[in-house]
Design a protein around this motif. Sequence first.
Motif, PDB file in Angstrom:
ATOM      1  N   PHE A  17       0.812  -1.218   0.000  1.00 13.99           N
ATOM      2  CA  PHE A  17       0.000   0.000   0.000  1.00 13.99           C
ATOM      3  C   PHE A  17       0.848   1.272   0.000  1.00 13.99           C
ATOM      4  O   PHE A  17       0.312   2.376   0.119  1.00 13.99           O
ATOM      5  CB  PHE A  17      -0.941   0.005   1.212  1.00 13.99           C
ATOM      6  N   ALA A  18       2.169   1.115  -0.155  1.00 15.56           N
ATOM      7  CA  ALA A  18       3.047   2.285  -0.199  1.00 15.56           C
ATOM      8  C   ALA A  18       2.686   3.163  -1.398  1.00 15.56           C
ATOM      9  O   ALA A  18       2.362   2.648  -2.475  1.00 15.56           O
ATOM     10  CB  ALA A  18       4.503   1.849  -0.295  1.00 15.56           C
ATOM     11  N   THR A  90     -10.837   0.464   2.071  1.00 16.90           N
ATOM     12  CA  THR A  90     -10.822   1.860   2.520  1.00 16.90           C
ATOM     13  C   THR A  90      -9.824   2.641   1.668  1.00 16.90           C
ATOM     14  O   THR A  90      -8.980   2.059   0.980  1.00 16.90           O
ATOM     15  CB  THR A  90     -10.411   1.963   3.996  1.00 16.90           C
ATOM     16  N   LEU A  91      -9.908   3.944   1.714  1.00 18.18           N
ATOM     17  CA  LEU A  91      -8.972   4.779   0.973  1.00 18.18           C
ATOM     18  C   LEU A  91      -7.578   4.676   1.582  1.00 18.18           C
ATOM     19  O   LEU A  91      -7.419   4.551   2.797  1.00 18.18           O
ATOM     20  CB  LEU A  91      -9.443   6.231   0.982  1.00 18.18           C
ATOM     21  N   THR A  92      -6.566   4.710   0.716  1.00 16.25           N
ATOM     22  CA  THR A  92      -5.172   4.630   1.152  1.00 16.25           C
ATOM     23  C   THR A  92      -4.407   5.800   0.528  1.00 16.25           C
ATOM     24  O   THR A  92      -5.001   6.656  -0.134  1.00 16.25           O
ATOM     25  CB  THR A  92      -4.534   3.310   0.671  1.00 16.25           C
ATOM     26  N   GLU A  93      -3.106   5.800   0.688  1.00 15.35           N
ATOM     27  CA  GLU A  93      -2.275   6.815   0.043  1.00 15.35           C
ATOM     28  C   GLU A  93      -1.804   6.350  -1.337  1.00 15.35           C
ATOM     29  O   GLU A  93      -1.049   7.048  -2.013  1.00 15.35           O
ATOM     30  CB  GLU A  93      -1.061   7.133   0.915  1.00 15.35           C
ATOM     31  N   ARG A  99      -8.273   3.488  -6.669  1.00 19.69           N
ATOM     32  CA  ARG A  99      -9.013   3.252  -7.917  1.00 19.69           C
ATOM     33  C   ARG A  99      -9.672   1.869  -7.900  1.00 19.69           C
ATOM     34  O   ARG A  99     -10.809   1.701  -8.346  1.00 19.69           O
ATOM     35  CB  ARG A  99      -8.058   3.383  -9.102  1.00 19.69           C
ATOM     36  N   PHE A 100      -8.945   0.889  -7.355  1.00 17.50           N
ATOM     37  CA  PHE A 100      -9.501  -0.458  -7.270  1.00 17.50           C
ATOM     38  C   PHE A 100     -10.709  -0.479  -6.332  1.00 17.50           C
ATOM     39  O   PHE A 100     -11.708  -1.153  -6.607  1.00 17.50           O
ATOM     40  CB  PHE A 100      -8.419  -1.433  -6.786  1.00 17.50           C
TER      41      PHE A 100
END
Length: 300
Positions: A17-18, A90-93, A99-100
């Motif tokens: 998730f980086a 959930t939203l990540t950085e 988008r997925f």
Amino acid sequence: MNAIPSELNWSPTFDPFAPQFFPDQLAKGKSHFQSAFFLIPSAQRRQALNDFYAYCRLVDDIADSEELGLSLTTRNEVLNRIETWIRNPTLTENKYWNRFKESIDRYEMPLSALIGIIAGVRYDLKEKPLLFSTWEDLNHYVRGVACAVGEVVLSILGEKSPQTTEYALFMGRCLQYLNIMRDLDEDFKARRIYVPQEYMKSIGASEGILEGIERPSSEMKANMRVELFERAFQYRRKAIPISWRCLPAELMAGVYIKAANQYWRFGKPTRLTRKEKVAAIIETTARFFFRKKSLYDPSR
């Protein structure tokens, strides 16, 4: 943006998730399935399919690629993190995962199938040799790595019904059996034996072959390919009557089936050329609209 994950941060501290990690670059142009994506008129659906393929490629590479420097513990931990996110996106950085998430929500991708794909690739984390006793055992594995993939693809294409789920089950088995046929030599070398023990015993395989210590003879591998090919098309025939609503999926599968019929069943793990892929798409379209059984079954 052009860096691929293996060059970026494939390390014991690997973080999927980086912000600087791009799973979609990992998967770019790596699959026969992607050849048919351009025929789908919706740009959003094409993007969703590409991102979903990137997801599949990522979790498979994490589970399967010991040479990339990730320990067994690390690979399990990374898959656990991805599975936790899938259970509650959930939203990540990271732009890819955001988008997925949008695609998961928009197309109501079945989370059970996305999780099932992770469960399937976890088989590659098991101690070698990797063995399957029966065809039924193999199909349990195939349910995760192939049938679940089909369920998600069909949801992206807008097909959600008991019939399309059944189609995903049959075609998933068909395509995964062809995949096993293609990679037979490579998998035996890695002591990943996807041909069930019950069948290998029936053709006289020694204990050494059954345990992946010895290599089967060319004749024995040829028999395995014939068996896998015939079983694949048994499932293909079951899928044909319920394929009428699944043209985009048929086009994707058609390219794969063409490669299997033309090369893989003869022990040649060769990719189709661009011209051959176009020909496969045209042939599949003809089968779909003219409904000719002889054309629908490439094994004939």
